[in-house]
Design a protein around this motif. Sequence first.
Motif, mmCIF file in Angstrom:
data_model
loop_
_atom_site.group_PDB
_atom_site.id
_atom_site.type_symbol
_atom_site.label_atom_id
_atom_site.label_comp_id
_atom_site.label_asym_id
_atom_site.label_seq_id
_atom_site.Cartn_x
_atom_site.Cartn_y
_atom_site.Cartn_z
ATOM 1 N N LYS A 288 0.855 -1.184 0.000
ATOM 2 C CA LYS A 288 0.000 0.000 0.000
ATOM 3 C C LYS A 288 0.889 1.232 0.000
ATOM 4 O O LYS A 288 1.842 1.321 0.776
ATOM 5 N N VAL A 289 0.561 2.167 -0.895
ATOM 6 C CA VAL A 289 1.458 3.280 -1.191
ATOM 7 C C VAL A 289 0.687 4.590 -1.214
ATOM 8 O O VAL A 289 -0.464 4.639 -1.663
ATOM 9 N N LEU A 290 1.323 5.648 -0.741
ATOM 10 C CA LEU A 290 0.802 7.001 -0.878
ATOM 11 C C LEU A 290 1.582 7.674 -2.003
ATOM 12 O O LEU A 290 2.819 7.583 -2.045
ATOM 13 N N LEU A 291 0.875 8.295 -2.927
ATOM 14 C CA LEU A 291 1.467 9.006 -4.061
ATOM 15 C C LEU A 291 1.108 10.476 -3.978
ATOM 16 O O LEU A 291 0.017 10.824 -3.517
ATOM 17 N N ILE A 292 1.991 11.330 -4.464
ATOM 18 C CA ILE A 292 1.682 12.749 -4.619
ATOM 19 C C ILE A 292 2.083 13.136 -6.039
ATOM 20 O O ILE A 292 3.236 12.934 -6.436
ATOM 21 N N GLU A 293 1.109 13.657 -6.789
ATOM 22 C CA GLU A 293 1.355 14.079 -8.169
ATOM 23 C C GLU A 293 0.563 15.353 -8.454
ATOM 24 O O GLU A 293 -0.502 15.558 -7.872
ATOM 25 N N PRO A 294 1.049 16.181 -9.364
ATOM 26 C CA PRO A 294 0.255 17.339 -9.768
ATOM 27 C C PRO A 294 -1.107 16.892 -10.306
ATOM 28 O O PRO A 294 -1.212 15.842 -10.951
ATOM 29 N N LYS A 295 -2.135 17.671 -10.004
ATOM 30 C CA LYS A 295 -3.471 17.361 -10.513
ATOM 31 C C LYS A 295 -3.408 17.151 -12.024
ATOM 32 O O LYS A 295 -2.776 17.912 -12.737
ATOM 33 N N GLY A 296 -4.053 16.090 -12.488
ATOM 34 C CA GLY A 296 -4.123 15.819 -13.915
ATOM 35 C C GLY A 296 -2.955 15.034 -14.480
ATOM 36 O O GLY A 296 -2.989 14.657 -15.643
ATOM 37 N N GLU A 297 -1.922 14.791 -13.674
ATOM 38 C CA GLU A 297 -0.773 14.020 -14.167
ATOM 39 C C GLU A 297 -1.191 12.559 -14.364
ATOM 40 O O GLU A 297 -1.651 11.908 -13.427
ATOM 41 N N PRO A 298 -1.072 12.012 -15.570
ATOM 42 C CA PRO A 298 -1.445 10.616 -15.790
ATOM 43 C C PRO A 298 -0.463 9.673 -15.090
ATOM 44 O O PRO A 298 0.747 9.899 -15.136
ATOM 45 N N ASN A 299 -0.980 8.633 -14.439
ATOM 46 C CA ASN A 299 -0.104 7.730 -13.680
ATOM 47 C C ASN A 299 0.866 6.964 -14.574
ATOM 48 O O ASN A 299 1.888 6.494 -14.100
ATOM 49 N N THR A 300 0.575 6.863 -15.852
ATOM 50 C CA THR A 300 1.479 6.186 -16.787
ATOM 51 C C THR A 300 2.369 7.173 -17.531
ATOM 52 O O THR A 300 3.187 6.768 -18.346
ATOM 53 N N GLY A 301 2.178 8.468 -17.284
ATOM 54 C CA GLY A 301 2.884 9.481 -18.051
ATOM 55 C C GLY A 301 2.220 9.779 -19.381
ATOM 56 O O GLY A 301 2.623 10.688 -20.091
ATOM 57 N N ASP A 302 1.166 9.028 -19.731
ATOM 58 C CA ASP A 302 0.476 9.158 -21.018
ATOM 59 C C ASP A 302 -1.030 9.140 -20.778
ATOM 60 O O ASP A 302 -1.566 8.134 -20.305
ATOM 61 N N PRO A 303 -1.737 10.223 -21.101
ATOM 62 C CA PRO A 303 -3.182 10.264 -20.861
ATOM 63 C C PRO A 303 -3.957 9.120 -21.524
ATOM 64 O O PRO A 303 -4.984 8.686 -21.019
ATOM 65 N N ALA A 304 -3.454 8.589 -22.637
ATOM 66 C CA ALA A 304 -4.171 7.530 -23.353
ATOM 67 C C ALA A 304 -4.186 6.211 -22.587
ATOM 68 O O ALA A 304 -5.090 5.405 -22.778
ATOM 69 N N THR A 305 -3.210 5.994 -21.719
ATOM 70 C CA THR A 305 -3.126 4.714 -21.004
ATOM 71 C C THR A 305 -3.315 4.868 -19.494
ATOM 72 O O THR A 305 -3.229 3.892 -18.758
#
Length: 117
Positions: free
Chosen positions: A93-110
């Motif tokens: 179990k992990v906590l992540l922090i990313e800018p709003k809208g950042e795709p978790n794969t780096g690519d919005p399509a995936t």
Amino acid sequence: MKTVNLAEKLEMFSTHWDPHVVADYNGNDVMVVKFEGDFPFHHHPDTDDFFLVLEGEMVMDIEGEPPQTIRSGELFVVPKGVSHRPRADQECKVLLIEPKGEPNTGDPATAAPKPQI
């Protein structure tokens, strides 16, 4: 302002690689996620990637470097632009922090959707 109980939030879903937003912080999504198995190699061209292991352990594969094991209570930051792949032999179990809208794969399509819970 309210307290967020991360254990309670993590009990709300059973899927893996499916981040859920639990709070907003200075234009960032604070998320919880469960890892098991391998995530694809990817990178984020414009932002670092923050991982805090809450329970269990994960391995971070970085292209061209030895794998890094991150255990409960430890955090790991992948610099922007660096190709990486988190993986876990058993659920962690992990906590992540990313800018709003950042795709978790780096690519919005995936990318996986990031529902708020």
